[in-house]
Design an enzyme around this catalytic site. Structure first.
Site, mmCIF file in Angstrom:
data_model
loop_
_atom_site.group_PDB
_atom_site.id
_atom_site.type_symbol
_atom_site.label_atom_id
_atom_site.label_comp_id
_atom_site.label_asym_id
_atom_site.label_seq_id
_atom_site.Cartn_x
_atom_site.Cartn_y
_atom_site.Cartn_z
ATOM 1 N N CYS A 4 -16.798 24.163 -22.191
ATOM 2 C CA CYS A 4 -17.618 25.373 -22.315
ATOM 3 C C CYS A 4 -18.726 25.422 -21.263
ATOM 4 C CB CYS A 4 -18.218 25.481 -23.720
ATOM 5 S SG CYS A 4 -16.955 25.805 -24.943
ATOM 6 N N ASP A 38 0.853 -1.192 0.000
ATOM 7 C CA ASP A 38 0.000 0.000 0.000
ATOM 8 C C ASP A 38 0.881 1.230 0.000
ATOM 9 O OD1 ASP A 38 -1.860 2.082 0.440
ATOM 10 O OD2 ASP A 38 -3.212 0.700 1.460
ATOM 11 N N ASN A 46 -12.382 5.847 11.566
ATOM 12 C CA ASN A 46 -13.715 5.343 11.922
ATOM 13 C C ASN A 46 -13.911 3.903 11.479
ATOM 14 O OD1 ASN A 46 -14.145 5.628 9.121
ATOM 15 N ND2 ASN A 46 -16.294 6.109 9.423
#
Ligand SMILES: [Zn+2]
Lengths: 664, 565
Positions: free
Chosen positions: A179, A54, A64
């Site tokens: 755009c 990792d 958490n």
């Protein structure tokens, strides 16, 4: 009989499987939410050797759910901390950790092939695809998993036997025409993308041209506007040079919230059918700004007023400019100026993007968004919780037992057949292939017991939905290819050696084919400029791969991927050679793009799309249908058969005989 | 620049830590979680209980307490992540509590290592807890006592088994467990009321489609699809005696009508907004009738009679029931999906829906206030709760909680009201009811067998190698007796051959449970812990729909099943 530590696992798994698992060497790619759970499960079910790769470091918002990490580990390597935390709980397990990118060339095909099983516990499409490819090349079983909120899924991938990760198309991240973002926004997301990928990047980063969310494709209609937009970006870049000066915030503000808006507004054609934007005025807002609450940026669930957005804009801009100045002062006097990148967890960058996006929304009469929402939209945040990870990782391990049983069956049968053949040694070389066919069949039979599993968090009849594994998609550009490794003396071997000797002479390719590297086309009948270049000159080094695409009108074969193993070969040897002659099947004729058109939910961690509710995926079975199935079950025989193995495996095999709905 | 406010602060560390879950259950869910105090009565190998708690400590459940009188032994270390070598011989409750607390400093952890019998005998022992989790084995008498507390104090009770490759849990919820925020899947939440438009919506559609035939190409290609559908519904009604499309056939005909109105002389050869309209026909043209589940809620006794102690849910449900009786529809939720439109037109459309939603909310709120005064309600209901209810009105859910089966040590188990449906499901391969029966038999064995020397400690089948064969015989015969009595109690006739298959399955499962010797396999315990904690979170946050009321898991086939017992 195992005692102590191993008692429970040995009893449940059966002693043979348990012993094999203890000798297994597995790779876990990713040590995040699923990874932490997976590592714990692997350690406590008795896997003997676990490698973890990792690149990530630990962040507060991981805590958490990523329970191997604590507050004091923040900013440290996930792989290394995971190894340290999990190792404590079973000193008998060997854990290797690499704080590294899985795409690093040192993790090559040979390295992947050392493992019995690879587990993907990743959060992005790119790395998933890479590991999928490597496992196919190394012929190692891969257990792929992902979660999004309460949803999760696990898929077992085995080269040639099952679908690979890329057998079903995956949605690409959404992009917007430039755009729409720069001139005619109509939704909050347009303003958020503008703030993050244009404004922030032009002031603090490199250039918007690199932003994947912006689609710069030109056509006759937008050519002129794109030209205008380029000039606008150039002007903003010039303002960037005055960063740190007293008037910098005003210069930026006037440029993007006033002058550019006025320019746009002057293009009457554009607003004939749209509501024209209204520029904002710095001086007016500055007068009111003292009235703004001091802790406004903390109120991340509220919709801020124009003045509140203005205050947050000024402050975050000042904080970011200070950071840039500091970095500049501390950096060596090089040419490259420092840059900042947007990070949803970096409060300064998030405040700036949230306030700028909302100011632009106000200008265009678009509804504003709270900072909390903008964080999710700009950061592509995928909700993630401990419960889903716990379930998903456990299912990965459950599937890995089935894979290990397949490996065992293959090894056992192989050993048995070899013994027999050496007894009657005369025709040993003929037997070699037969043995392989037989062991392969034994393997296939066992691996077909593995399942594809989806969590069904809201299902009224179940919490998991299970499907049999589908065969590979014959048109998959990734797994329906032939693979082989070639040895190459890179300084001697030329592309011509590959094309003439190896491909045409040895493998029988005709005239119409092309040779491609990851960088692009190397050779085709119209492109022969590279033929005399050596592999070294072409940058084709060890572990690079090249793809041969057969374009013959008749009897074209599937793509061939050749992995390069660089070696110094003696001058008397061929400079390029095959290690093994690959079998290259014919391309299927106009096969369908998808093998089954069902609406199975695809949970793609790292992408926000494609997530569906497990209960709505069409697998719900009514009582009546289930009853019909029962009829079938009865006809096929009702007795739970005893098998010749006293291991736990019996239940599995026996049940597959009784309850056959798994594979429908 | 001098008079700007000082540099602002970012979100608190806590908000950052919980960011990824706040996006699921929001601040209110998080507060509910932080106010909870979860009791785990742990026994057996104890892994599933701790894995469950782990997933509740991480997201920040306020308090937990572990009751467990076991001492840490060598086998614990092999399966239990929360125990290390140095804890051997110590109290399992104490060490697991300490290691769990390390996972999240925001959470308060407590432990009780007193034996459960004497501890439960104390008055008010259970008083502090808002939710109770019990893992098997536990004596039936104690479980009955816990169930009685759950009934009387309205505290949710979870009962879990995890043995070898199999697991089970049942939930005993209060008799009325209503959920407003069920988080329905987004596809089901769009409610445009096209078949029951109100005057402002009709006026909007008329305005946007005025002069439709002669409209300039660009204008025609930008009419919001809602206006397109409303316009053609009026056209359809003129040709169909004022009726809207009634059935599938009508709807496909209507769809063709809209399709035919698409202009094809555009550069793309079609129009995106008309495409949207065409594809919305089948799913949007349904009468906005509430589901039978919702209508049943309006009819339930708690909703019909509002008393001074009625919980807010029932007061608001009553008010919305009145709204429904008056108008035949629920309040408009107010959200509008994205669609091809000019931004000004889209914003105008959003406003049409929003003002209607606000008007409906005002009316419901007025009824709520009237009820509050009339019934002399003790609590004041907040407007935001009424608003959330109005938005979700079509998706509210009521779970009728009830006790699960507890196998008595003496005498026979009565399967009760759900006997029939359980018996019917025996033969559904996907329902996995045989696993439930096998676990009941496992409980019966445990309730009636004790370890020789320590008469109080119950014995799990297969826990000593020497007894595996005899235990298998015993558990199998208990299980077969149980299934016979289930079929008998349900007066359910079952094909003989089919029944033989079921009995063979149950015998096989009993054998497997005994073979595991009461041991847990870590990943099955982790998976079950994941499932249970997810349901605990649903119950505590009162969001999403929890399991009603039993779930079993088969680790051999990676299957799970939910049913009512
Ligand atoms: Zn594939």
């Amino acid at each position: 009989m195992a005692t102590g530590r191993d008692k429970h696992a040995s009893r449940s798994l059966g002693s043979t499987l348990h012993a094999r698992i203890k000798r297994a060497r597995v790779l876990m790619v990713g040590a995040g939410g699923i990874g932490c759970e997976l590592l714990k499960n692997l350690v406590l079910t008795g896997f003997g050797e676990i490698h973890i790769v990792d690149l990530d470091t630990i962040d507060l918002s991981n805590l958490n759910r990523q329970f191997l990490f604590r507050k004091e580990h923040i900013k440290k390597s996930k792989a290394l901390v995971a190894k340290e935390s999990a190792g404590k709980f079973n000193p008998n397990v060997k854990i290797e950790a690499y704080h590294d990118n899985i795409k690093d060339p040192s993790f090559n095909v040979a390295w992947f092939s050392k493992f019995d099983i690879v587990f993907n516990a990743l959060d992005n499409l790119e790395a998933r695809r890479h590991v999928n490819k490597m496992c196919l090349a190394a012929d190692v079983p891969l257990i792929e998993s992902g979660t999004t909120g309460f949803n999760g899924q696990v898929q077992v991938i085995q080269k040639g036997k099952t679908q690979c990760y890329d057998c079903t198309p995956k949605d690409a991240p959404k992009s917007f025409p430039v755009c729409t973002i720069r001139s005619t926004p109509s939704q909050p997301i347009h303003c958020i993308v503008w703030a993050k990928s244009y404004l922030f990047t032009e002031i603090f980063g490199t250039s918007e041209d690199d932003a994947p969310e912006l689609d710069h494709s030109e056509d006759s209609e937008n050519r002129k506007e794109i030209e205008n937009l380029r000039n606008e970006s150039q002007a903003l870049k010039r303002i960037r040079e005055s960063m740190g000066s007293e008037e910098f915030p005003k210069l930026v503000f006037d440029k993007v919230f006033k002058e550019d808006i006025e320019r746009l507004r002057s293009m009457e054609d554009m607003w004939r059918t749209r509501k024209a934007p209204n520029a904002l005025h710095y001086e007016d807002l500055l007068k009111e700004v003292t009235g703004v609450e001091k802790n406004i940026a903390q109120k991340d669930q509220a919709a801020w007023t124009v003045t509140e957005n203005f205050a947050v804009f000024l402050h975050s801009l000042r904080r970011l400019s200070n950071r840039m100045e500091e970095t500049k002062a501390n950096a060596d006097t090089g040419n490259s100026s420092p840059i900042l990148t947007f990070d949803k967890d970096d409060v300064d960058t998030l405040d700036f993007v949230a306030a700028s996006a909302n100011l632009r929304s106000i200008i265009f009469g678009i509804e504003g968004r709270s900072k909390f929402d903008i964080k999710q939209m700009a950061g592509n945040i995928i909700p993630a919780i401990a419960t889903t990870n716990a379930m998903t990782a456990s299912i990965c391990v459950l599937q890995s037992f089935k894979v290990m049983r397949a490996v065992m069956a293959k090894d056992e049968l192989g050993a048995k057949l070899k013994d027999e053949s050496s007894e009657k040694s005369s025709k040993a070389e003929v037997k070699e292939e037969q043995i392989e066919a037989k062991t392969d069949e034994a393997f296939s039979q066992k691996i077909s017991k593995a399942k594809m599993v989806f969590l069904a968090p809201n299902g009224t009849e179940r919490r998991l939905t299970t499907e049999g594994l589908s065969p590979p998609n014959p048109c998959c550009p990734v797994c329906s290819v032939a693979q082989s490794t070639i040895v190459v003396d890179a300084n001697r071997a030329t592309l011509n050696d590959l094309v003439e000797d190896l491909l045409r002479l040895q493998l029988g390719y005709g005239e119409e084919f092309s040779v491609n590297s990851e960088a692009g086309l190397l050779y085709d009948p119209e492109e022969d400029a590279n033929l005399n270049k050596t592999f070294a000159e072409l940058g084709l080094n060890n572990d690079a791969s090249i793809t041969i695409i057969d374009d013959a009108d008749e009897g074209a074969r599937v793509n061939l991927v050749l992995h390069i193993s660089e070696q110094h070969l003696g001058t008397e040897a061929k400079p390029i050679d095959l290690t093994q002659k690959p079998e290259i099947p014919l391309k299927p004729k106009a096969a369908p793009t998808e093998t089954n058109g069902d609406s199975r939910p695809i949970v793609t961690n790292g992408l926000t799309n494609g997530v569906t509710n497990g209960a709505t995926n069409g697998l719900k079975r009514t009582a009546k249908e289930a009853g019909l199935k029962d009829e079938l079950v009865r006809k096929r025989g009702k007795v739970v058969a005893e098998s010749d193995d006293d291991d736990f495996v019996i239940v599995d095999d026996a049940n597959d005989g009784v309850i056959c709905i798994d594979d429908d | 620049m001098a008079d700007l406010p000082p540099p602002v602060q970012g979100p608190t560390a806590k908000e950052k830590k919980y960011d990824r879950q706040l996006r699921l259950w929001g601040a209110t869910g998080q507060i509910a979680l932080e106010n909870s105090h979860i009791l785990l009565i742990n026994s057996g190998p104890g892994v599933v209980g701790l894995e469950t708690l782990k997933n509740l400590v991480l997201p920040g459940a306020g308090n937990f307490t572990i009751q467990d009188s076991a001492l840490v032994d060598e086998a614990d270390l092999g399966v239990n992540f929360f125990l290390e070598e140095e804890h051997l011989g110590g109290f399992r409750a104490e060490h697991t509590c300490n290691l769990l607390k390390e996972l999240n400093p925001d959470v308060q952890g407590h432990f009780i290592s007193e034996p459960v019998e004497s501890w439960l005998a104390q008055p008010d022992a259970l008083e502090p807890y808002t939710l109770i989790i019990v893992t098997a084995p536990i004596r039936p008498g104690l479980l009955t006592k816990l169930a009685a507390h759950a009934d009387q104090a309205l505290v949710p009770l979870f009962y879990i088994h995890s043995v070898g490759f199999y697991s089970h849990f049942s939930i005993h919820l209060p008799p009325a467990f209503p959920i407003v925020d069920t988080h329905p899947s987004p596809e089901t939440t769009t409610d445009l009321r096209l078949l029951k438009p109100w005057p402002e919506l009709l006026a909007y559609a008329e305005e946007k489609t005025e002069g439709l035939e002669s409209m300039a190409a660009d204008d025609h290609g930008h009419i919001p699809y809602v206006a397109i559908l409303l316009h053609y519904l009026e056209v359809w009604k003129k040709d169909n005696n004022g009726q809207v499309p009634q059935n599938y056939k009508d709807k496909t005909a209507f769809r063709d009508l809209v399709k035919a109105a698409t202009r094809t002389d555009t550069p793309e050869g079609g129009e995106e907004n008309f495409e949207e309209a065409v594809s919305a026909v089948l799913k949007s043209l349904n009468p906005p009738e509430p589901s039978s589940t919702v209508k049943e809620i309006f009819k339930s006794p708690e909703c019909v009679i509002i008393r001074e102690n009625s919980p807010p849910f029932w007061v608001i449900a009553h008010a919305i029931g009145l709204f429904y009786t008056k108008y035949g529809v629920l309040p408009v939720p107010g959200a509008v999906p994205d669609m091809k439109a000019r931004s000004a037109d889209y914003i105008q459309l959003q406003n049409v829906y929003k003002s209607k939603a606000r008007k409906d909310l005002a009316e419901v709120l007025e009824s709520v206030r009237f009820l509050e005064r009339n019934a002399n309600l003790s609590t004041h209901i907040e407007e935001k709760d009424v608003e959330a209810f109005c938005k979700n009105a079509a998706h509210i859910k009521l779970v009728r909680g009830r006790p699960f089966h507890i196998v008595p040590a003496e005498g026979d188990l009565k399967f009760g009201t759900n006997a029939k449906s359980l018996a019917q499901k025996l033969t559904f391969p996907d329902a996995l009811v045989p696993i439930y029966i096998a676990f009941l038999a496992w409980d019966k064995y445990t309730a009636t067998h004790t370890l020789d020397d320590l008469a109080r400690a119950s014995k799990t089948p297969g826990s000593s190698d020497a007894d595996v064969d005899s235990d298998t015989g015993k558990v199998t015969s208990i299980a077969l007796k149980l299934v016979d009595s289930l079929v008998k109690e349900a007066s359910y006739t079952i094909d003989e051959e089919e029944y033989d298959t079921v009995r063979a399955q149950i015998a096989e499962l009993a054998r497997e449970l005994v073979r595991a010797g009461g041991g847990e396999l870590h990943n099955i315990a982790a998976l079950t812990g994941g499932m249970v904690s997810q349901e605990v979170i649903k119950v505590i946050t009162e969001q999403y729909v929890p399991v009603d009321n039993t779930c079993v898991f088969d680790g051999v086939r990676s299957k799970s099943s939910v049913f009512k017992v």
